[in-house]
Structures are given as structure tokens and as C-alpha cells.
Design a protein around this motif. Structure first.
Motif, PDB file in Angstrom:
ATOM      1  N   GLU A  88       0.815  -1.213   0.000  1.00 11.42           N
ATOM      2  CA  GLU A  88       0.000   0.000   0.000  1.00 11.42           C
ATOM      3  C   GLU A  88       0.846   1.259   0.000  1.00 11.42           C
ATOM      4  N   VAL A  89       0.505   2.178  -0.897  1.00 11.95           N
ATOM      5  CA  VAL A  89       1.145   3.492  -0.896  1.00 11.95           C
ATOM      6  C   VAL A  89       0.165   4.481  -0.267  1.00 11.95           C
ATOM      7  N   VAL A  90       0.663   5.336   0.625  1.00 13.09           N
ATOM      8  CA  VAL A  90      -0.195   6.299   1.322  1.00 13.09           C
ATOM      9  C   VAL A  90      -0.060   7.661   0.640  1.00 13.09           C
ATOM     10  N   PRO A  91      -1.110   8.156  -0.036  1.00 18.45           N
ATOM     11  CA  PRO A  91      -0.969   9.377  -0.835  1.00 18.45           C
ATOM     12  C   PRO A  91      -1.084  10.681  -0.039  1.00 18.45           C
ATOM     13  N   THR A  92      -1.857  10.680   1.067  1.00 17.01           N
ATOM     14  CA  THR A  92      -2.051  11.922   1.827  1.00 17.01           C
ATOM     15  C   THR A  92      -1.798  11.690   3.308  1.00 17.01           C
ATOM     16  N   GLN A 107       7.017  14.073   1.826  1.00 14.77           N
ATOM     17  CA  GLN A 107       8.428  13.873   1.482  1.00 14.77           C
ATOM     18  C   GLN A 107       8.827  12.429   1.788  1.00 14.77           C
ATOM     19  N   ARG A 108       9.558  11.815   0.873  1.00 13.83           N
ATOM     20  CA  ARG A 108      10.109  10.490   1.189  1.00 13.83           C
ATOM     21  C   ARG A 108      11.450  10.730   1.881  1.00 13.83           C
ATOM     22  N   VAL A 109      11.441  10.767   3.211  1.00 13.11           N
ATOM     23  CA  VAL A 109      12.661  11.144   3.936  1.00 13.11           C
ATOM     24  C   VAL A 109      13.724  10.055   3.921  1.00 13.11           C
ATOM     25  N   ASP A 110      13.303   8.799   3.865  1.00 11.91           N
ATOM     26  CA  ASP A 110      14.264   7.705   3.751  1.00 11.91           C
ATOM     27  C   ASP A 110      13.629   6.570   2.939  1.00 11.91           C
ATOM     28  N   GLN A 142      14.746   4.102   1.362  1.00 10.13           N
ATOM     29  CA  GLN A 142      15.256   2.754   1.568  1.00 10.13           C
ATOM     30  C   GLN A 142      14.540   2.061   2.728  1.00 10.13           C
ATOM     31  N   TYR A 143      14.079   2.860   3.677  1.00 13.49           N
ATOM     32  CA  TYR A 143      13.385   2.315   4.849  1.00 13.49           C
ATOM     33  C   TYR A 143      11.881   2.571   4.794  1.00 13.49           C
ATOM     34  N   ASN A 144      11.389   3.099   3.673  1.00 13.01           N
ATOM     35  CA  ASN A 144       9.957   3.393   3.503  1.00 13.01           C
ATOM     36  C   ASN A 144       9.434   4.469   4.454  1.00 13.01           C
ATOM     37  N   PHE A 145      10.298   5.396   4.917  1.00 14.06           N
ATOM     38  CA  PHE A 145       9.827   6.442   5.821  1.00 14.06           C
ATOM     39  C   PHE A 145       9.454   7.701   5.033  1.00 14.06           C
ATOM     40  N   CYS A 146       8.221   8.189   5.251  1.00 11.03           N
ATOM     41  CA  CYS A 146       7.757   9.437   4.646  1.00 11.03           C
ATOM     42  C   CYS A 146       7.405  10.427   5.744  1.00 11.03           C
ATOM     43  N   ARG A 147       7.432  11.730   5.389  1.00  9.09           N
ATOM     44  CA  ARG A 147       7.051  12.757   6.373  1.00  9.09           C
ATOM     45  C   ARG A 147       6.176  13.804   5.703  1.00  9.09           C
ATOM     46  N   CYS A 148       5.119  14.213   6.411  1.00  9.65           N
ATOM     47  CA  CYS A 148       4.240  15.268   5.918  1.00  9.65           C
ATOM     48  C   CYS A 148       4.915  16.618   6.118  1.00  9.65           C
ATOM     49  N   ASP A 149       5.014  17.396   5.030  1.00  9.77           N
ATOM     50  CA  ASP A 149       5.630  18.714   5.102  1.00  9.77           C
ATOM     51  C   ASP A 149       4.832  19.683   5.963  1.00  9.77           C
ATOM     52  N   SER A 150       3.525  19.480   6.019  1.00  7.44           N
ATOM     53  CA  SER A 150       2.666  20.448   6.718  1.00  7.44           C
ATOM     54  C   SER A 150       2.672  20.258   8.230  1.00  7.44           C
ATOM     55  N   GLY A 184       4.405  17.404   9.950  1.00  9.22           N
ATOM     56  CA  GLY A 184       5.556  16.680  10.497  1.00  9.22           C
ATOM     57  C   GLY A 184       5.305  15.222  10.814  1.00  9.22           C
ATOM     58  N   TYR A 185       4.112  14.728  10.506  1.00  8.72           N
ATOM     59  CA  TYR A 185       3.778  13.318  10.764  1.00  8.72           C
ATOM     60  C   TYR A 185       4.693  12.399   9.940  1.00  8.72           C
ATOM     61  N   VAL A 186       5.337  11.446  10.614  1.00 12.03           N
ATOM     62  CA  VAL A 186       6.232  10.483   9.952  1.00 12.03           C
ATOM     63  C   VAL A 186       5.529   9.130   9.890  1.00 12.03           C
ATOM     64  N   PHE A 187       5.524   8.515   8.718  1.00  8.95           N
ATOM     65  CA  PHE A 187       4.803   7.254   8.549  1.00  8.95           C
ATOM     66  C   PHE A 187       5.470   6.393   7.489  1.00  8.95           C
ATOM     67  N   ASP A 188       5.091   5.112   7.477  1.00 12.39           N
ATOM     68  CA  ASP A 188       5.640   4.162   6.505  1.00 12.39           C
ATOM     69  C   ASP A 188       4.802   4.172   5.237  1.00 12.39           C
ATOM     70  N   SER A 189       5.439   4.335   4.116  1.00  5.10           N
ATOM     71  CA  SER A 189       4.775   4.218   2.818  1.00  5.10           C
ATOM     72  C   SER A 189       5.852   3.991   1.770  1.00  5.10           C
ATOM     73  N   PRO A 190       5.708   2.932   0.932  1.00  5.04           N
ATOM     74  CA  PRO A 190       4.641   1.913   0.986  1.00  5.04           C
ATOM     75  C   PRO A 190       4.726   1.056   2.250  1.00  5.04           C
TER      76      PRO A 190
END
Ligand SMILES: [Zn+2]
Length: 309
Positions: free
Chosen positions: A24-28, A38-41, A43-51, A53-59
Motif C-alpha cells: 500500500e502506498v499512502v498518498p495523503t 516527502q520520502r525522507v528515507d 530505503q526504509y519506507n519512511f515518509c514525512r508530511c511537510d505540513s 511533520g507526521y512520519v509514517f511508513d509508505s509503501p
């Protein structure tokens, strides 16, 4: 896409346990609905919301795959081996929760093998629990005589506005839609009902900063941690965390659900004994003192109490 990828003979990040597949890819952003992600890492599937700061796994793996992972028969063996350390942990959490609880009943979401409900039962008029893992539900019945609801609390047919207390101990970081779970707690609580939440603080914790540094210095024992966030690959722990909260992000999630935040603190989550228990207790007490003076949380966990208006 399967997670066990190899490229040019070099092992690529195994972000999830071999049993699960990342689909699953998380779009919002789940917290603020922004699509500035932002895909912050990667390689580890870590994303962060620019607005926010929520950090989550995607995919990430789907909920069906996560449920299958937690329903493996041997998954709770280590919990059973640590029974006494875990009894002490549940007593610490109960003691911390009691001054805030509402008189009446209790619903523990993600009740695991029912150990918390076993300790809490004498202090509430009635206790109930929900759990997605079939093997945990079976152990709860055999060991504590506790009948848990099997499944996700969002899907279960439970009476609305009927719970005086709800506890969410290390559950929010596991679910695919934390905002929906918060709304569910809001509708299940009675007016003036109390919600206790504990989650890891792994974005801000000192321990993550040290792991990040260790990884960047290429020290072997820090191999499994992200060089960007200092958080382990889910596949290298016994848990699959989909969200990585900060106090500010958790606060926003709670406020969005319509609940009001009461106490903010740290969760005494450690399970240990002997000299290690002493060290863990001192480390926790030190951070509690820092928190009470500066209101800054660099400890491993976040604790919040919220109330339905
Ligand atoms: Zn956001």
C-alpha cells in the motif's frame, strides 16, 4: 512488489518481516490531509508530511498482512517468557492512569493477551478488550479467562457512547488509519469519558539520535537503523509500526477527533529486571524530571490523557 529485494548482489533494505508484503502506498497525510509528502528515507519506507511533520511508513503492508503476522502462533512467546516484567509494567501503567480515570467501565483496545485487563479488572465495574490477533485472543482466554472481541475496533459492533474509559497502549502506531481510530474512540466514549494513549516517541528520542549517529559512523550494532531517523526497520523488530509520532503530531491527532487533552507525560514502558530494571527506572525518572521542568520529551515514549467533552 516483494520486500526481499536484492540488487547487484547487495541486499536492499528488508523493511518488513519476510511473511508480509509491502503493497500500500499512502498518498495523503492521515493527520492533516496534506498531500505534500516527502520520502525522507526511501530505503526504509519512511515518509514525512511537510505540513504537520507526521512520519509514517509508505509503501507499507496491508492490514490483512499485518493481522496474519500478529496471528502467528509463536508471536507472543516472548511476552509469556517476560510475564513478571510485564506484570510490573501493567501495574506501573495502571497506577499512572488511576488518578485520571472516570468511574465505571473500561475498554482496552489492542488488549494483546489480556494482561492489562487482568490487573485492571478489580478497579472497574466492567472490563472489555479488542484484539486483532487470534493467537493473543486464545491466550487471553486460556490464561486470564478473558473474553476479548476479535477484530478491529473500527469494525466491531460495539454500543456507542457506552465506555467510561478507553486505553490505547501502543496501538496507534500499528493501525493504518490513526485518525479513524481516534474518531472511533470519540464515539465509543461517554461524555466526560477518558482516553489514555501511549505510543513510542521514536522521532525525537535520544535513543534514536544515538542510533542515527551509530549508523552514520558505520558501527556494526547499529546496522538495522535508518541513517536519517535512527528508527529500526520494522522487519528487524517483532512489531510492525506504520506511524512514528511526535508529541506535537499526536496532540493534533487528538484535537482533530474532538477530544480534549489533559495530562501529557511519558509512558513507563520498560520490561526488565535486576540491574537493568534499576537503570531503566532511573532513565525514566530523569526524563520525567526534565519533562516537568522544561516540557521537552526526549524519552522513548509519549503518554497522553484525553477527555470527551
Ligand atoms: Zn500532515
Amino acid at each position: 512488489m516483494h520486500n526481499s529485494a536484492h540488487a547487484d548482489g547487495i541486499e536492499v533494505a528488508l523493511a518488513y518481516p519476510a511473511e508480509t508484503r509491502v503493497t500500500e502506498v499512502v498518498p495523503t497525510c492521515n493527520v492533516c490531509q496534506s498531500d505534500h509528502i516527502q520520502r525522507v528515507d526511501p530505503q526504509y519506507n519512511f515518509c514525512r508530511c511537510d505540513s504537520c511533520g507526521y512520519v509514517f511508513d509508505s509503501p507499507r503492508p496491508s492490514i490483512a498482512e499485518i493481522t496474519a503476522f500478529y496471528s502467528q502462533p509463536a508471536h507472543y512467546d516472548s511476552w509469556l517468557q517476560e510475564e513478571h516484567g510485564r506484570d510490573a509494567l501493567w501495574r506501573r501503567r495502571l497506577k499512572k492512569f488511576l488518578p485520571h480515570r472516570a468511574k465505571g467501565n473500561l475498554l482496552d483496545i489492542g488488549a494483546g493477551i489480556g494482561q492489562f485487563l487482568h490487573h485492571a479488572q478489580p478497579l472497574f465495574t466492567q472490563v472489555a478488550g479488542t484484539e486483532v490477533s487470534k493467537s493473543a485472543v486464545r491466550i487471553a482466554k486460556e490464561k486470564y479467562g478473558m473474553d476479548l472481541y476479535t477484530g478491529q475496533v473500527e469494525e466491531l459492533d460495539l454500543p456507542l457512547s457506552s465506555f467510561d474509559n478507553i486505553t490505547l497502549f501502543h496501538v496507534l502506531e500499528h493501525v493504518s488509519d490513526p485518525a479513524r481510530l481516534m474518531r472511533r474512540c470519540m464515539e465509543l466514549l461517554r461524555p466526560q469519558g477518558v482516553l489514555a494513549i501511549a505510543v513510542p516517541n521514536d522521532v525525537l528520542a535520544w535513543t534514536s539520535k544515538i542510533k542515527k549517529l551509530g549508523k552514520r559512523m558505520k558501527l556494526g550494532r547499529f546496522e538495522k537503523f535508518s541513517p536519517v531517523l535512527g528508527i529500526a526497520r520494522a522487519g528487524d523488530s517483532r512489531e510492525i509500526h506504520l506511524s512514528h509520532f511526535t508529541p506535537a503530531v499526536l496532540r493534533q491527532l487528538i484535537n482533530n477527533s474532538g477530544l480534549t487533552i489533559g495530562e501529557e507525560s511519558l509512558d513507563p514502558y520498560y520490561v526488565s529486571n535486576g540491574a537493568r530494571l534499576m537503570l531503566d527506572s532511573v532513565y525514566y525518572a530523569l526524563h520525567r524530571t526534565l519533562y516537568s521542568v522544561f516540557t521537552i520529551n526526549y524519552y522513548d515514549t509519549i503518554w497522553m490523557i484525553a477527555r470527551k467533552p
